[in-house]
Write a protein that holds these residues in place. Structure first.
Motif, mmCIF file in Angstrom:
data_model
loop_
_atom_site.group_PDB
_atom_site.id
_atom_site.type_symbol
_atom_site.label_atom_id
_atom_site.label_comp_id
_atom_site.label_asym_id
_atom_site.label_seq_id
_atom_site.Cartn_x
_atom_site.Cartn_y
_atom_site.Cartn_z
ATOM 1 N N ALA A 219 22.345 15.625 -18.008
ATOM 2 C CA ALA A 219 23.066 16.014 -17.446
ATOM 3 C C ALA A 219 24.622 15.083 -17.458
ATOM 4 N N GLU A 220 23.716 14.037 -17.723
ATOM 5 C CA GLU A 220 25.215 12.677 -17.118
ATOM 6 C C GLU A 220 25.464 12.286 -18.871
ATOM 7 N N LEU A 221 24.581 12.145 -19.625
ATOM 8 C CA LEU A 221 25.031 11.236 -20.958
ATOM 9 C C LEU A 221 25.700 12.449 -21.668
ATOM 10 N N ARG A 222 26.427 12.160 -22.965
ATOM 11 C CA ARG A 222 27.070 12.859 -24.017
ATOM 12 C C ARG A 222 26.236 13.220 -25.097
ATOM 13 N N THR A 223 24.642 12.482 -25.214
ATOM 14 C CA THR A 223 23.812 12.026 -26.008
ATOM 15 C C THR A 223 22.573 12.928 -25.495
ATOM 16 N N GLY A 224 22.243 12.761 -24.196
ATOM 17 C CA GLY A 224 21.214 13.429 -23.270
ATOM 18 C C GLY A 224 20.002 12.604 -23.028
#
Length: 385
Positions: A219-224
């Motif tokens: 949910a937090e990171l662009r890359t997941g």
């Protein structure tokens, strides 16, 4: 990171090297845990306790000021915010429920930093069980606050005066005691060490860290998925639980040991406390005394699954010194307002060092498990600072 192979093996490591009187007890624990782990009722009861008593889920906290200074994006998985102040409660609540299900009325535990002992005493009080905690005399002196907490919760704390008077000797004494108490007692091992099924069982009970963090990163990171997943390693339970959530991803797994207790980094094949793994040894094969300013890392070896992950190249194991760990604890306190346990500070010390020397490329995303809070270490830090 699934179940071990036959006879509790992770590659060439693991197994059940226990006295004959404990082999049947270990077999009973293994059968009971497999049955319980497949029971939705047991899993549901544990999940509820983790939520309403331990305070899960724990947050994923961006370390903003420190990230900016280091040139990486550092996120902290906040196990320090659980009830009792460390990841140990995850494992102990599960084992305490299992003990009650098996009809056992008493928990036996070993502890170094005291966090596992406090968690054991807490779970015993919650479920109406007795608790006996073995703790090295040296650790009792440097972790006096946790000793008081255990006793206040109703646990008996037994000083261990043999050997180095630290975690290794507390574990040995707890196992010896269990030999004569298998009928009414459950040995609640605190890390991913010991005879089968403990390395696997403790990892599964700590997997909640990695599973939660995996969802939070998605949910937090662009890359997941973070580029690096980092955790401190003594026996290695918080790292095993964290790594379990990311083993099937491209994330690089890094376990950070104390310079004076580097079983994965410098250990040799041996047997201790019921399992075959990597341990610090002399030329005659005798276990040598470890050293760490962090009592929870003052162990001469590493859990068998960590040894296997090292051999596979899936995880990397590095070391940091006492001074680096103390410096990292101070830096986190002054940049993020968080005082970490000295165990957790070892993981942070590597992140700081690796960001400085290029081992962590600029812009990398790093998930670090903050396994415990530093209240217990304030006296030690006060003497040094």
């Amino acid at each position: 990171m699934g179940e071990p192979r036959a006879r509790g093996r992770f590659g060439e490591y693991g197994g059940r090297y226990a006295p004959e009187s404990l082999v049947e007890a270990c077999r009973e624990v293994a059968e009971a845990f497999r049955e319980a782990w497949a029971d939705p009722g047991f899993r549901g009861a544990l999940a509820r306790l983790l939520a309403v008593h331990a305070g899960r889920p724990t947050p994923l906290t961006p370390a903003g000021r420190l990230s900016e200074a280091l040139g990486v994006r550092l996120y902290l998985k906040r196990e320090d915010l659980t009830h009792t102040g460390s990841h140990k409660i995850n494992n102990v609540l599960g084992q305490a429920l299992l003990a009650a299900r098996m009809g056992r009325r008493r928990l036996i535990a070993e502890t170094g930093a005291g966090q596992h002992g406090v968690a054991t005493a807490t779970a015993a009080a919650l479920l109406g069980l007795e608790a006996t905690v073995f703790m090295g005399e040296r650790d009792i002196e440097r972790q006096a606050l946790n000793v008081f907490r255990m006793r206040m919760l109703g646990a008996e704390v037994v000083p261990v005066t043999t050997g180095s008077r630290t975690l290794k000797d507390a574990t040995s004494e707890a196992m010896r005691h269990w030999v004569g108490a298998t009928g009414d007692s459950h040995y609640c091992i605190g890390s991913v060490v010991g005879p089968d099924p403990y390395p696997w069982m403790v990892r599964e009970l700590q997997r909640v860290i990695g599973d939660e963090a995996r969802g939070q990163c998605a949910a937090e990171l662009r890359t997941g998925v973070p580029d690096y997943v980092v955790a401190c390693v003594g026996g290695g339970s918080n790292a095993a639980g964290t790594f379990a959530g990311f083993a099937d991803t491209p994330a690089r797994l890094v376990g950070v040991e104390a310079e004076g207790g580097a079983g994965a980094a410098r250990g040799r094949l041996g047997v201790l406390h019921g399992c075959r793994s990597l341990f610090l040894q002399d030329d005659d094969g005798q276990i040598t005394q470890p050293h760490s300013i962090a009592a929870g890392l003052d162990y001469p070896g590493v859990g068998p699954e960590h040894a296997h992950l090292r051999d596979l190249g899936r995880a990397r194991y590095v070391t940091v010194t006492d001074d680096e760990a103390v410096g990292a604890a101070v830096r986190l306190a002054r940049t993020e307002g968080i005082v970490p346990a000295l165990e957790s500070a070892h993981a942070l010390a590597w992140v700081i060092r690796a960001a400085g020397d290029g081992d962590l490329p600029a812009g990398s995303t790093v998930l670090m498990t903050l396994s415990g809070r530093g209240d217990k270490d304030v006296s030690t830090l006060k003497e040094l600072l």
